[in-house]
Design a protein around this motif. Structure first.
Motif, PDB file in Angstrom:
ATOM      1  N   UNK A  11       6.538 -42.239  26.493  1.00 36.00           N
ATOM      2  CA  UNK A  11       6.850 -41.507  25.258  1.00 36.00           C
ATOM      3  C   UNK A  11       5.682 -40.616  24.862  1.00 36.00           C
ATOM      4  N   UNK A  12       4.462 -41.151  24.943  1.00 39.38           N
ATOM      5  CA  UNK A  12       3.278 -40.349  24.632  1.00 39.38           C
ATOM      6  C   UNK A  12       3.216 -39.117  25.524  1.00 39.38           C
ATOM      7  N   UNK A  13       3.459 -39.299  26.817  1.00 37.90           N
ATOM      8  CA  UNK A  13       3.398 -38.167  27.739  1.00 37.90           C
ATOM      9  C   UNK A  13       4.481 -37.143  27.439  1.00 37.90           C
ATOM     10  N   UNK A  14       5.684 -37.611  27.088  1.00 35.82           N
ATOM     11  CA  UNK A  14       6.768 -36.693  26.719  1.00 35.82           C
ATOM     12  C   UNK A  14       6.352 -35.845  25.516  1.00 35.82           C
ATOM     13  N   UNK A  15       5.816 -36.499  24.492  1.00 40.03           N
ATOM     14  CA  UNK A  15       5.421 -35.775  23.277  1.00 40.03           C
ATOM     15  C   UNK A  15       4.270 -34.827  23.574  1.00 40.03           C
ATOM     16  N   UNK A  21       3.720 -27.464  25.454  1.00 34.63           N
ATOM     17  CA  UNK A  21       4.695 -26.389  25.693  1.00 34.63           C
ATOM     18  C   UNK A  21       4.831 -25.472  24.483  1.00 34.63           C
ATOM     19  N   UNK A  22       4.542 -26.021  23.308  1.00 37.21           N
ATOM     20  CA  UNK A  22       4.623 -25.236  22.069  1.00 37.21           C
ATOM     21  C   UNK A  22       3.233 -24.848  21.549  1.00 37.21           C
ATOM     22  N   UNK A  44       3.134 -35.593  14.599  1.00 34.33           N
ATOM     23  CA  UNK A  44       2.964 -34.182  14.968  1.00 34.33           C
ATOM     24  C   UNK A  44       4.244 -33.636  15.585  1.00 34.33           C
ATOM     25  N   UNK A  45       4.904 -34.431  16.414  1.00 37.48           N
ATOM     26  CA  UNK A  45       6.145 -34.028  17.067  1.00 37.48           C
ATOM     27  C   UNK A  45       7.235 -33.752  16.027  1.00 37.48           C
ATOM     28  N   UNK A  46       7.390 -34.669  15.080  1.00 42.51           N
ATOM     29  CA  UNK A  46       8.407 -34.510  14.042  1.00 42.51           C
ATOM     30  C   UNK A  46       8.112 -33.284  13.186  1.00 42.51           C
ATOM     31  N   UNK A  47       6.867 -33.094  12.806  1.00 45.95           N
ATOM     32  CA  UNK A  47       6.503 -31.922  12.009  1.00 45.95           C
ATOM     33  C   UNK A  47       6.818 -30.628  12.749  1.00 45.95           C
ATOM     34  N   UNK A  48       6.520 -30.581  14.036  1.00 51.77           N
ATOM     35  CA  UNK A  48       6.795 -29.382  14.823  1.00 51.77           C
ATOM     36  C   UNK A  48       8.296 -29.168  14.971  1.00 51.77           C
TER      37      UNK A  48
END
Length: 65
Positions: A11-15, A21-22, A44-48
């Motif tokens: 999961x960490x690597x996916x995020x 990528x962004x 950070x992922x959710x915010x983005x």
């Protein structure tokens, strides 16, 4: 326990991949993504994702005008 650790690392690597990528390369306080615990990466992922969603909504509203 090893299965949980593996799932967390995946999961960490996916995020991290998504953030890179962004063009997000570090946390707001300057730490590298690989240094962060899963909870901070998730935040950070959710915010983005929310930011991306707001931008899409803005563009769609402008197109409807």
């Amino acid at each position: 326990m090893a299965v949980l650790k593996e799932a967390v690392e995946k999961r960490k690597q996916y995020i991290i991949d998504f953030l890179i990528d962004h063009e997000v390369y570090e946390s707001p306080d300057g730490r590298q993504l690989y240094e962060l615990p899963l909870a901070e990466l998730e935040r950070m992922y959710i915010e983005l994702r929310c930011e991306i969603g707001r931008e899409i909504s803005r563009i769609e509203r402008e197109e409807d005008e």
